[in-house]
Scaffold this motif. Structure first.
Motif, PDB file in Angstrom:
ATOM      1  N   VAL A   1       0.836  -1.199   0.000  1.00  0.00           N
ATOM      2  CA  VAL A   1       0.000   0.000   0.000  1.00  0.00           C
ATOM      3  C   VAL A   1       0.873   1.251   0.000  1.00  0.00           C
ATOM      4  CG1 VAL A   1      -1.708   1.321   1.324  1.00  0.00           C
ATOM      5  CG2 VAL A   1      -1.976  -1.159   1.071  1.00  0.00           C
ATOM      6  N   LEU A   2       1.947   1.245   0.772  1.00  0.00           N
ATOM      7  CA  LEU A   2       2.823   2.419   0.806  1.00  0.00           C
ATOM      8  C   LEU A   2       3.474   2.681  -0.555  1.00  0.00           C
ATOM      9  CD1 LEU A   2       4.471   2.089   4.325  1.00  0.00           C
ATOM     10  CD2 LEU A   2       2.529   3.520   3.616  1.00  0.00           C
ATOM     11  N   ARG A   3       3.792   1.623  -1.294  1.00  0.00           N
ATOM     12  CA  ARG A   3       4.331   1.810  -2.658  1.00  0.00           C
ATOM     13  C   ARG A   3       3.296   2.498  -3.539  1.00  0.00           C
ATOM     14  NH1 ARG A   3       6.358  -3.491  -2.325  1.00  0.00           N
ATOM     15  NH2 ARG A   3       4.705  -4.164  -3.715  1.00  0.00           N
ATOM     16  N   LEU A   4       2.046   2.099  -3.402  1.00  0.00           N
ATOM     17  CA  LEU A   4       0.985   2.734  -4.183  1.00  0.00           C
ATOM     18  C   LEU A   4       0.824   4.195  -3.781  1.00  0.00           C
ATOM     19  CD1 LEU A   4      -1.550  -0.214  -4.156  1.00  0.00           C
ATOM     20  CD2 LEU A   4      -0.343   0.669  -6.161  1.00  0.00           C
ATOM     21  N   MET A   5       0.965   4.486  -2.504  1.00  0.00           N
ATOM     22  CA  MET A   5       0.920   5.884  -2.053  1.00  0.00           C
ATOM     23  C   MET A   5       2.083   6.674  -2.630  1.00  0.00           C
ATOM     24  SD  MET A   5      -0.330   5.712   1.903  1.00  0.00           S
ATOM     25  CE  MET A   5      -0.247   7.501   2.022  1.00  0.00           C
ATOM     26  N   ASP A   6       3.255   6.042  -2.686  1.00  0.00           N
ATOM     27  CA  ASP A   6       4.423   6.705  -3.275  1.00  0.00           C
ATOM     28  C   ASP A   6       4.196   7.042  -4.741  1.00  0.00           C
ATOM     29  OD1 ASP A   6       5.781   6.601  -0.865  1.00  0.00           O
ATOM     30  OD2 ASP A   6       7.008   4.862  -1.426  1.00  0.00           O
TER      31      ASP A   6
ATOM     32  N   ALA B   1      -2.069   1.697  10.911  1.00  0.00           N
ATOM     33  CA  ALA B   1      -0.875   2.406  10.419  1.00  0.00           C
ATOM     34  C   ALA B   1      -1.118   2.993   9.026  1.00  0.00           C
ATOM     35  CB  ALA B   1       0.325   1.468  10.408  1.00  0.00           C
ATOM     36  N   ILE B   2      -1.743   2.211   8.155  1.00  0.00           N
ATOM     37  CA  ILE B   2      -2.075   2.706   6.813  1.00  0.00           C
ATOM     38  C   ILE B   2      -3.036   3.885   6.916  1.00  0.00           C
ATOM     39  CG2 ILE B   2      -3.345   2.137   4.690  1.00  0.00           C
ATOM     40  CD1 ILE B   2      -2.170  -0.718   4.960  1.00  0.00           C
ATOM     41  N   THR B   3      -4.028   3.763   7.794  1.00  0.00           N
ATOM     42  CA  THR B   3      -5.012   4.827   7.971  1.00  0.00           C
ATOM     43  C   THR B   3      -4.334   6.123   8.407  1.00  0.00           C
ATOM     44  OG1 THR B   3      -6.662   3.178   8.617  1.00  0.00           O
ATOM     45  CG2 THR B   3      -7.146   5.462   9.157  1.00  0.00           C
ATOM     46  N   LYS B   4      -3.425   6.029   9.375  1.00  0.00           N
ATOM     47  CA  LYS B   4      -2.731   7.221   9.854  1.00  0.00           C
ATOM     48  C   LYS B   4      -1.893   7.860   8.754  1.00  0.00           C
ATOM     49  CE  LYS B   4      -2.543   5.949  14.721  1.00  0.00           C
ATOM     50  NZ  LYS B   4      -1.645   5.588  15.846  1.00  0.00           N
ATOM     51  N   ARG B   5      -1.230   7.036   7.961  1.00  0.00           N
ATOM     52  CA  ARG B   5      -0.412   7.565   6.858  1.00  0.00           C
ATOM     53  C   ARG B   5      -1.308   8.248   5.830  1.00  0.00           C
ATOM     54  NH1 ARG B   5       4.758   6.348   4.531  1.00  0.00           N
ATOM     55  NH2 ARG B   5       5.260   5.663   6.625  1.00  0.00           N
ATOM     56  N   LEU B   6      -2.412   7.617   5.473  1.00  0.00           N
ATOM     57  CA  LEU B   6      -3.337   8.221   4.511  1.00  0.00           C
ATOM     58  C   LEU B   6      -3.912   9.527   5.048  1.00  0.00           C
ATOM     59  CD1 LEU B   6      -5.178   5.053   3.187  1.00  0.00           C
ATOM     60  CD2 LEU B   6      -3.915   6.708   1.804  1.00  0.00           C
ATOM     61  N   ARG B   7      -4.263   9.531   6.324  1.00  0.00           N
ATOM     62  CA  ARG B   7      -4.820  10.748   6.926  1.00  0.00           C
ATOM     63  C   ARG B   7      -3.817  11.888   6.822  1.00  0.00           C
ATOM     64  NH1 ARG B   7      -5.836  10.550  13.105  1.00  0.00           N
ATOM     65  NH2 ARG B   7      -3.577  10.602  12.968  1.00  0.00           N
ATOM     66  N   SER B   8      -2.540  11.608   7.071  1.00  0.00           N
ATOM     67  CA  SER B   8      -1.529  12.663   7.025  1.00  0.00           C
ATOM     68  C   SER B   8      -1.262  13.155   5.603  1.00  0.00           C
ATOM     69  CB  SER B   8      -0.227  12.189   7.681  1.00  0.00           C
ATOM     70  OG  SER B   8       0.422  11.228   6.870  1.00  0.00           O
ATOM     71  N   HIS B   9      -1.727  12.408   4.600  1.00  0.00           N
ATOM     72  CA  HIS B   9      -1.560  12.800   3.204  1.00  0.00           C
ATOM     73  C   HIS B   9      -2.885  13.194   2.541  1.00  0.00           C
ATOM     74  CE1 HIS B   9       2.276  10.719   3.817  1.00  0.00           C
ATOM     75  NE2 HIS B   9       2.715  11.514   2.860  1.00  0.00           N
ATOM     76  N   GLY B  10      -3.917  13.437   3.345  1.00  0.00           N
ATOM     77  CA  GLY B  10      -5.200  13.877   2.807  1.00  0.00           C
ATOM     78  C   GLY B  10      -5.950  12.800   2.064  1.00  0.00           C
ATOM     79  N   GLY B  11      -5.771  11.547   2.449  1.00  0.00           N
ATOM     80  CA  GLY B  11      -6.398  10.437   1.734  1.00  0.00           C
ATOM     81  C   GLY B  11      -7.651   9.910   2.392  1.00  0.00           C
ATOM     82  N   SER B  12      -8.137   8.813   1.823  1.00  0.00           N
ATOM     83  CA  SER B  12      -9.351   8.148   2.299  1.00  0.00           C
ATOM     84  C   SER B  12      -9.116   6.651   2.361  1.00  0.00           C
ATOM     85  CB  SER B  12     -10.517   8.389   1.329  1.00  0.00           C
ATOM     86  OG  SER B  12     -10.756   9.755   1.150  1.00  0.00           O
ATOM     87  N   LEU B  13      -9.820   5.991   3.273  1.00  0.00           N
ATOM     88  CA  LEU B  13      -9.780   4.537   3.362  1.00  0.00           C
ATOM     89  C   LEU B  13     -11.146   4.034   3.773  1.00  0.00           C
ATOM     90  CD1 LEU B  13      -8.120   1.849   3.351  1.00  0.00           C
ATOM     91  CD2 LEU B  13      -7.833   2.210   5.814  1.00  0.00           C
ATOM     92  N   THR B  14     -11.628   3.068   3.035  1.00  0.00           N
ATOM     93  CA  THR B  14     -12.838   2.351   3.400  1.00  0.00           C
ATOM     94  C   THR B  14     -12.532   0.868   3.271  1.00  0.00           C
ATOM     95  OG1 THR B  14     -15.237   2.266   3.078  1.00  0.00           O
ATOM     96  CG2 THR B  14     -13.888   2.388   1.098  1.00  0.00           C
ATOM     97  N   LEU B  15     -13.293   0.032   3.946  1.00  0.00           N
ATOM     98  CA  LEU B  15     -13.019  -1.403   3.972  1.00  0.00           C
ATOM     99  C   LEU B  15     -14.198  -2.180   3.425  1.00  0.00           C
ATOM    100  CD1 LEU B  15     -11.579  -1.576   7.599  1.00  0.00           C
ATOM    101  CD2 LEU B  15     -10.305  -1.268   5.489  1.00  0.00           C
ATOM    102  N   THR B  16     -13.909  -3.354   2.866  1.00  0.00           N
ATOM    103  CA  THR B  16     -14.975  -4.262   2.468  1.00  0.00           C
ATOM    104  C   THR B  16     -14.789  -5.578   3.201  1.00  0.00           C
ATOM    105  OG1 THR B  16     -13.789  -5.182   0.576  1.00  0.00           O
ATOM    106  CG2 THR B  16     -15.149  -3.245   0.161  1.00  0.00           C
ATOM    107  N   CYS B  17     -15.887  -6.066   3.766  1.00  0.00           N
ATOM    108  CA  CYS B  17     -15.854  -7.338   4.481  1.00  0.00           C
ATOM    109  C   CYS B  17     -17.271  -7.680   4.925  1.00  0.00           C
ATOM    110  CB  CYS B  17     -14.945  -7.253   5.703  1.00  0.00           C
ATOM    111  SG  CYS B  17     -14.831  -8.800   6.616  1.00  0.00           S
ATOM    112  N   THR B  18     -17.628  -8.943   4.798  1.00  0.00           N
ATOM    113  CA  THR B  18     -18.914  -9.408   5.318  1.00  0.00           C
ATOM    114  C   THR B  18     -18.747 -10.603   6.254  1.00  0.00           C
ATOM    115  OG1 THR B  18     -19.234 -10.833   3.384  1.00  0.00           O
ATOM    116  CG2 THR B  18     -20.230  -8.627   3.299  1.00  0.00           C
TER     117      THR B  18
END
Length: 142
Positions: free
Chosen positions: A50-55, A81-98
């Motif tokens: 995920v961090l590579r994709l953010m890069d 950790a991913i959420t915190k990194r995305l938040r600091s870069h103005g991003g979004s995260l949502t999850l899928t799971c049932t």
């Protein structure tokens, strides 16, 4: 830590102890699909993917956990950790799971109400991302 593989369009990398991690773009979202176990062995490799994709400049993610068979506290920590990194870069995260077993791990970890869950990537990407979806995180979702 990672097992090298050939990169193909939409493919990130194979990660130890995870069947695979793939990504694709849908309606402005980067959908990262994980299959297999998300645990102490695999979480660092998933985070690295995920961090590579953010890069590469991606900021709005759907973490597709629909095919995850096991999730432990290290997996939860990786998601935070991913959420915190995305938040600091103005991003979004949502999850899928049932899967009730996977959702129970989020509930026990106190994270079930601070993430938005969708039943599928199609539903998660129905609307394009808008602004900083993590501003104010962790806030409780109804």
């Amino acid at each position: 830590m990672r097992t090298p593989t050939q990169r193909t369009p939409g493919h990130v990398d194979h990660v130890d102890h995870v069947d695979h991690v793939e990504h694709r773009t849908a309606n402005g979202w980067t959908v990262v699909s994980v299959t297999g176990e998300v645990d102490v062995c695999s979480a660092p490799g998933i985070r690295e993917a995920v961090l590579r994709l953010m890069d590469e400049g991606r900021r709005h993610f759907v973490l597709d956990l629909c095919e995850v068979t096991f999730l432990d506290s290290m997996g939860l920590g990786m998601i935070v950790a991913i959420t915190k990194r995305l938040r600091s870069h103005g991003g979004s995260l949502t999850l899928t799971c049932t899967d009730p077993r996977i959702l129970k791990v989020f509930r026990i970890g106190g994270l079930r109400t601070v993430y938005t869950f969708h039943p599928s990537p199609t539903e998660a990407t129905h609307h394009p991302p808008q602004g900083n979806g993590l501003e104010g995180w962790p806030h409780v979702h109804a």
